[in-house]
Design a protein around this motif. Sequence first.
Motif, PDB file in Angstrom:
ATOM      1  N   PHE A 168       4.826 -40.204  46.884  1.00 29.91           N
ATOM      2  CA  PHE A 168       4.794 -41.653  47.017  1.00 29.91           C
ATOM      3  C   PHE A 168       5.665 -42.028  48.213  1.00 29.91           C
ATOM      4  O   PHE A 168       6.577 -41.305  48.592  1.00 29.91           O
ATOM      5  CB  PHE A 168       5.283 -42.337  45.737  1.00 29.91           C
ATOM      6  N   SER A 169       5.357 -43.160  48.825  1.00 34.09           N
ATOM      7  CA  SER A 169       6.043 -43.554  50.056  1.00 34.09           C
ATOM      8  C   SER A 169       7.465 -44.006  49.748  1.00 34.09           C
ATOM      9  O   SER A 169       7.730 -44.617  48.723  1.00 34.09           O
ATOM     10  CB  SER A 169       5.271 -44.689  50.735  1.00 34.09           C
ATOM     11  N   LEU A 170       8.376 -43.670  50.669  1.00 36.03           N
ATOM     12  CA  LEU A 170       9.775 -44.030  50.533  1.00 36.03           C
ATOM     13  C   LEU A 170      10.125 -45.114  51.541  1.00 36.03           C
ATOM     14  O   LEU A 170       9.710 -45.056  52.706  1.00 36.03           O
ATOM     15  CB  LEU A 170      10.668 -42.804  50.744  1.00 36.03           C
ATOM     16  N   PHE A 171      10.898 -46.064  51.067  1.00 35.45           N
ATOM     17  CA  PHE A 171      11.313 -47.190  51.907  1.00 35.45           C
ATOM     18  C   PHE A 171      12.563 -46.779  52.684  1.00 35.45           C
ATOM     19  O   PHE A 171      13.487 -46.201  52.103  1.00 35.45           O
ATOM     20  CB  PHE A 171      11.602 -48.401  51.027  1.00 35.45           C
ATOM     21  N   PRO A 172      12.647 -47.063  53.983  1.00 34.48           N
ATOM     22  CA  PRO A 172      13.867 -46.720  54.729  1.00 34.48           C
ATOM     23  C   PRO A 172      15.055 -47.541  54.230  1.00 34.48           C
ATOM     24  O   PRO A 172      14.967 -48.759  54.126  1.00 34.48           O
ATOM     25  CB  PRO A 172      13.512 -47.060  56.180  1.00 34.48           C
ATOM     26  N   LYS A 202      19.100 -50.599  51.337  1.00 37.64           N
ATOM     27  CA  LYS A 202      18.050 -50.802  50.341  1.00 37.64           C
ATOM     28  C   LYS A 202      17.668 -49.495  49.663  1.00 37.64           C
ATOM     29  O   LYS A 202      17.797 -48.409  50.235  1.00 37.64           O
ATOM     30  CB  LYS A 202      16.825 -51.421  51.013  1.00 37.64           C
ATOM     31  N   SER A 203      17.192 -49.606  48.442  1.00 44.50           N
ATOM     32  CA  SER A 203      16.767 -48.436  47.688  1.00 44.50           C
ATOM     33  C   SER A 203      15.462 -47.901  48.254  1.00 44.50           C
ATOM     34  O   SER A 203      14.554 -48.672  48.577  1.00 44.50           O
ATOM     35  CB  SER A 203      16.586 -48.799  46.211  1.00 44.50           C
ATOM     36  N   VAL A 204      15.357 -46.580  48.363  1.00 46.02           N
ATOM     37  CA  VAL A 204      14.163 -45.979  48.964  1.00 46.02           C
ATOM     38  C   VAL A 204      12.972 -46.014  48.009  1.00 46.02           C
ATOM     39  O   VAL A 204      11.826 -45.878  48.450  1.00 46.02           O
ATOM     40  CB  VAL A 204      14.453 -44.529  49.389  1.00 46.02           C
ATOM     41  N   ALA A 205      13.214 -46.186  46.719  1.00 47.34           N
ATOM     42  CA  ALA A 205      12.127 -46.217  45.736  1.00 47.34           C
ATOM     43  C   ALA A 205      12.650 -46.835  44.450  1.00 47.34           C
ATOM     44  O   ALA A 205      13.857 -47.067  44.294  1.00 47.34           O
ATOM     45  CB  ALA A 205      11.595 -44.809  45.482  1.00 47.34           C
ATOM     46  N   GLU A 243      25.360 -51.964  39.717  1.00 46.84           N
ATOM     47  CA  GLU A 243      26.284 -51.202  38.886  1.00 46.84           C
ATOM     48  C   GLU A 243      25.548 -50.071  38.182  1.00 46.84           C
ATOM     49  O   GLU A 243      24.308 -50.060  38.105  1.00 46.84           O
ATOM     50  CB  GLU A 243      26.937 -52.115  37.842  1.00 46.84           C
ATOM     51  N   GLN A 244      26.323 -49.141  37.691  1.00 46.40           N
ATOM     52  CA  GLN A 244      25.739 -47.999  36.991  1.00 46.40           C
ATOM     53  C   GLN A 244      24.915 -48.466  35.794  1.00 46.40           C
ATOM     54  O   GLN A 244      25.316 -49.321  35.024  1.00 46.40           O
ATOM     55  CB  GLN A 244      26.853 -47.076  36.516  1.00 46.40           C
ATOM     56  N   GLY A 245      23.711 -47.874  35.670  1.00 51.36           N
ATOM     57  CA  GLY A 245      22.828 -48.208  34.564  1.00 51.36           C
ATOM     58  C   GLY A 245      21.769 -49.228  34.918  1.00 51.36           C
ATOM     59  O   GLY A 245      20.797 -49.382  34.182  1.00 51.36           O
ATOM     60  N   GLU A 246      21.927 -49.947  36.022  1.00 50.41           N
ATOM     61  CA  GLU A 246      20.952 -50.962  36.410  1.00 50.41           C
ATOM     62  C   GLU A 246      19.711 -50.321  37.019  1.00 50.41           C
ATOM     63  O   GLU A 246      19.786 -49.286  37.699  1.00 50.41           O
ATOM     64  CB  GLU A 246      21.559 -51.943  37.412  1.00 50.41           C
ATOM     65  N   SER A 247      18.566 -50.945  36.797  1.00 54.13           N
ATOM     66  CA  SER A 247      17.309 -50.516  37.415  1.00 54.13           C
ATOM     67  C   SER A 247      17.145 -51.230  38.750  1.00 54.13           C
ATOM     68  O   SER A 247      17.523 -52.394  38.894  1.00 54.13           O
ATOM     69  CB  SER A 247      16.124 -50.815  36.500  1.00 54.13           C
ATOM     70  N   VAL A 248      16.590 -50.520  39.732  1.00 54.48           N
ATOM     71  CA  VAL A 248      16.378 -51.097  41.059  1.00 54.48           C
ATOM     72  C   VAL A 248      14.927 -50.887  41.465  1.00 54.48           C
ATOM     73  O   VAL A 248      14.258 -49.947  40.997  1.00 54.48           O
ATOM     74  CB  VAL A 248      17.326 -50.471  42.100  1.00 54.48           C
ATOM     75  N   LEU A 249      14.452 -51.753  42.352  1.00 54.16           N
ATOM     76  CA  LEU A 249      13.087 -51.671  42.864  1.00 54.16           C
ATOM     77  C   LEU A 249      13.090 -51.129  44.285  1.00 54.16           C
ATOM     78  O   LEU A 249      14.110 -51.165  44.987  1.00 54.16           O
ATOM     79  CB  LEU A 249      12.428 -53.050  42.830  1.00 54.16           C
ATOM     80  N   ARG A 250      11.963 -50.653  44.701  1.00 52.26           N
ATOM     81  CA  ARG A 250      11.807 -50.155  46.071  1.00 52.26           C
ATOM     82  C   ARG A 250      12.075 -51.279  47.059  1.00 52.26           C
ATOM     83  O   ARG A 250      11.503 -52.361  46.967  1.00 52.26           O
ATOM     84  CB  ARG A 250      10.389 -49.607  46.249  1.00 52.26           C
ATOM     85  N   GLY A 251      13.002 -51.045  47.996  1.00 50.09           N
ATOM     86  CA  GLY A 251      13.338 -52.051  48.994  1.00 50.09           C
ATOM     87  C   GLY A 251      14.374 -53.054  48.548  1.00 50.09           C
ATOM     88  O   GLY A 251      14.749 -53.945  49.322  1.00 50.09           O
TER      89      GLY A 251
END
Length: 289
Positions: A168-172, A202-205, A243-251
């Motif tokens: 899957f594509s990774l965000f810079p 930013k998060s890559v994925a 913070e630790q435990g949080e979910s993040v989205l791509r970008g």
Amino acid sequence: MAKNNLKRKKFTRKLLHKYRLVILNEDTFEERLSFKLTRLNLFVSLTLSAIILIAATTIIIAFTPLREYIPGYSSAHLKRQATELAYKSDSLQQVLKINNQYLSAIKDVLSGRADTTGLSRDSIFQNPIMGEEIEPIEPSRADSLLREEVAQEDKYNVLPAATDNIDFSLFPPVKGSISETFDAGEKHYAIDIVVPKNTPVKSVADGRVIFSEWTAETGYVIIVKHQYGLLSVYKHNASLTKEQGESVLRGEVIATAGSTGEYTTGPHLHFELWNEAVPVDPEDYIDFD
């Protein structure tokens, strides 16, 4: 014989001799109460009263909370509190051991020595591994020689060990010029990207933050675990937004770039990419220009 009988009769008469107990008004000498008594019924009454008093005291001591006020008896509340504290102490010791395992695993990740496929505080809680409960098994000489030979052959051959499953594509994470590239031979398992201070990182994925803390060597560090055994590491940040435990989205912004920590020479992002617990070159998957 007759003398003994006489003494017995005399003693019996004394026991059965009747007396009257009268209660008078001191001023008017008016009789208020009167009781007919003998030595025998007085003795019986006093004995029964003593027995009842002893029985009542025993019941109070044995079955009521009043026993807590008697020296030598412990408080039921204190016993219950001591039991609760013992359970809490045992639980805290368990949590401390698990946290130490987790921090040790994070330390291995930051130094590039860890297997990160199972690096999760939740997984540690679900299946804790207590070192002292595992019986150590000494390897045989042949096994030790084989392990040493394999270790020498694969000492720097880390890339072929990774499974190329990043489909899957990774965000810079940032856009900028690369000041230092990935070099497994020199144990530089990352790329350094020069960016202005406070540039959004930013998060890559999509993934979940498994580490978000300050470290003395690399400043503010955030690590995100993604699907397919992928792990992204961002170091030397000026600040962290997740913070630790949080979910993040791509970008999604997870930090701001900076120059924190001892091992930094200016504002940049130290970015690592791990695939199935093996460091890989981020430039093979992401375009940073």
